[in-house]
Design an enzyme around this catalytic site. Sequence first.
Site, PDB file in Angstrom:
ATOM      1  N   HIS A 138       4.920   8.135   4.854  1.00 38.99           N
ATOM      2  CA  HIS A 138       5.734   7.035   4.357  1.00 38.99           C
ATOM      3  C   HIS A 138       4.909   5.892   3.772  1.00 38.99           C
ATOM      4  CE1 HIS A 138       7.935   3.196   4.644  1.00 38.99           C
ATOM      5  NE2 HIS A 138       8.945   3.920   4.202  1.00 38.99           N
ATOM      6  N   HIS A 163      16.187  11.031   9.147  1.00 38.09           N
ATOM      7  CA  HIS A 163      15.255  10.188   8.401  1.00 38.09           C
ATOM      8  C   HIS A 163      13.806  10.455   8.811  1.00 38.09           C
ATOM      9  CE1 HIS A 163      13.579   5.962   7.523  1.00 38.09           C
ATOM     10  NE2 HIS A 163      13.860   6.505   6.344  1.00 38.09           N
TER      11      HIS A 163
END
Length: 297
Positions: free
Chosen positions: A86, A44
């Site tokens: 992100h 991730h």
Amino acid sequence: MRIRPVAAVATAAGVLMGLAASLLPATGAQAADSHPRGVTTVAHRGASAYAPENTLAAVDAAADLGFAWVENDVQRTKDGELVVLHDTSLARTTDVEQVFPGRAPWNVADFTLKEIEQLDAGSWFGPKFAGERVPTLEDYMDAVEDNGQKLLLEIKSPELYPGIERQILKELRAEGWLDRHHVKHRLIVQSFSADSVKKVHGLRRDVKTGFLGTPAVAELPTYAAFADQINPQYKSIDAGYVASVHKTKGPHGRPLEVFTWTIDDAANAVKAAGQGVNGIISNKPDVVRDALEGAGR
């Protein structure tokens, strides 16, 4: 083509061994992320428990651990360049508040690429990552390709960036990632936005896509028209839900897959595997791998 920072290349001891292993089709990273039951482990934002998320250092850390699949997040700068980050704000993972004070909330869309390239995206995580940069999508793809890795690409907040789907596909094509081999074996594009996933499917029907969320079982056929995967948060699913997803065929005539997120502990990894998921997305992919191997999954 931009030069990768030195810090990204030397993120962990033994990285060269990891890279060499990842290039072998039946061993190393290409095999280490999959298990007898077919559960794929995805790093991730790269191996983000061990290197600053969404940086080239995190990509290399994942390769060093033997993982082929990495996940990232793509956004667009003020001057139209694609970068990997992100949050919609630069504040949490860079020193933007010090470099550009007075420009709160420091949104990615309010800064040019030249400005973003001045930021330190590593020191917040640890001193040895000082000087790590926010990578462009081009740089990120170069790193993934160099490592022989595969990419789960998330289109982040597409409502803020009209046309980003077409732009991302154009960049992927320029980097050689829309040829038959990459499309079939090494690329998935996902988003929390159903409209964004629909756009990607409409533009390139051969590209594997995923919807991030947990649609009601009754709604699965609607999503199956444009998504190959349903990728939910792990606390939102059970074995019955996973089975319902698998009973539904996606746009390419195959059962929908489930990649769940974000599991960093052994117990929940084993539980998710027992529920029948196809993939587990983790900040600690090595913990997931070890747990599944120990449980015979």
